[in-house]
Motif scaffolding. Structure first.
Motif, PDB file in Angstrom:
ATOM      1  N   SER A 140       0.787  -1.418  -0.022  1.00  0.00           N
ATOM      2  CA  SER A 140      -0.093   0.063  -0.053  1.00  0.00           C
ATOM      3  C   SER A 140       0.798   1.261  -0.056  1.00  0.00           C
ATOM      4  O   SER A 140       0.537   2.234  -0.581  1.00  0.00           O
ATOM      5  N   VAL A 141       2.178   1.219   0.829  1.00  0.00           N
ATOM      6  CA  VAL A 141       2.945   2.439   0.800  1.00  0.00           C
ATOM      7  C   VAL A 141       3.505   2.698  -0.625  1.00  0.00           C
ATOM      8  O   VAL A 141       3.668   3.687  -1.183  1.00  0.00           O
ATOM      9  N   LEU A 142       3.960   1.393  -1.295  1.00  0.00           N
ATOM     10  CA  LEU A 142       4.800   1.412  -2.600  1.00  0.00           C
ATOM     11  C   LEU A 142       3.464   2.053  -3.472  1.00  0.00           C
ATOM     12  O   LEU A 142       4.130   2.728  -4.511  1.00  0.00           O
ATOM     13  N   SER A 143       2.419   1.541  -3.342  1.00  0.00           N
ATOM     14  CA  SER A 143       1.317   2.021  -4.224  1.00  0.00           C
ATOM     15  C   SER A 143       1.342   3.649  -4.360  1.00  0.00           C
ATOM     16  O   SER A 143       1.177   4.366  -5.253  1.00  0.00           O
ATOM     17  N   LYS A 144       1.132   4.265  -3.108  1.00  0.00           N
ATOM     18  CA  LYS A 144       0.989   5.673  -3.054  1.00  0.00           C
ATOM     19  C   LYS A 144       2.488   6.304  -3.501  1.00  0.00           C
ATOM     20  O   LYS A 144       2.118   7.304  -4.120  1.00  0.00           O
ATOM     21  N   GLU A 145       3.389   5.721  -3.478  1.00  0.00           N
ATOM     22  CA  GLU A 145       4.922   6.217  -3.660  1.00  0.00           C
ATOM     23  C   GLU A 145       4.869   5.956  -5.282  1.00  0.00           C
ATOM     24  O   GLU A 145       5.638   6.832  -5.858  1.00  0.00           O
ATOM     25  N   THR A 146       4.512   5.135  -5.867  1.00  0.00           N
ATOM     26  CA  THR A 146       4.924   4.710  -7.161  1.00  0.00           C
ATOM     27  C   THR A 146       3.653   5.118  -8.305  1.00  0.00           C
ATOM     28  O   THR A 146       3.906   5.452  -9.398  1.00  0.00           O
TER      29      THR A 146
END
Length: 167
Positions: A140-146
């Motif tokens: 979920s964090v990677l989703s927001k960052e990418t």
């Protein structure tokens, strides 16, 4: 097993399939192959032979009509290239481009990404972030960052593993 380079066309077919997306592009190696290209107003023609910095080296031709594809192909063939990819041209802003890659070394898989992607990624190397991919990965964090959905990121990673990609 030895590593084998994939053409951009083949890689896009595999990744699109892994993400359950359709892909529109044509692998071209001769002028007669251009007959299969149809359905769009303009196109992109690129050398598809693992050349780095293709855009900066004049090996990517943008916004070509169907008629211009033939002369563009001859121009690139005259430079000694034999394999090409043709795709529909989609104009976009440089700020819309993203960089994402997955790789692995002897110890783990990793995902690198940047919101300053595209042809200038080398000039923006300081913006590339790299994270280890394992059972603790917070998708979920990677989703927001990418800017990719969790599902897309997971499917991209699964395709990478299932197809035995190395980078």
């Amino acid at each position: 097993m030895p590593r084998r380079k994939l053409s951009e066309y083949r890689a896009k077919v595999l990744v699109s399939s892994g993400l359950n997306l359709s892909y529109t592009g044509w692998s071209i190696s001769e002028g007669k192959d251009l007959a299969q290209v149809k359905g769009f107003k303009t196109y992109v023609l690129k050398v598809d032979q693992a050349e780095k910095k293709r855009f900066k080296n004049g090996l990517v031709l943008l916004d070509l009509t169907k008629k211009q594809l033939e002369s563009g192909l001859k121009e690139l063939q005259a430079k000694g290239y034999e394999h090409f990819i043709v795709e529909p041209y989609a104009k976009h802003s440089q700020t819309d481009e993203r960089y994402i890659s997955i790789g692995y070394d002897k110890h783990y898989h990793y995902l690198s990404y940047s919101t300053s992607g595209g042809v200038d990624i080398e000039d923006n190397a300081d913006t590339v972030q790299t994270v280890r991919v394992d059972e603790t990965t917070d998708w979920s964090v990677l989703s927001k960052e990418t800017g990719f959905s969790e599902t897309q990121l997971r499917q991209l990673y699964e395709t990478f593993v299932c197809e035995h990609f190395t980078f």
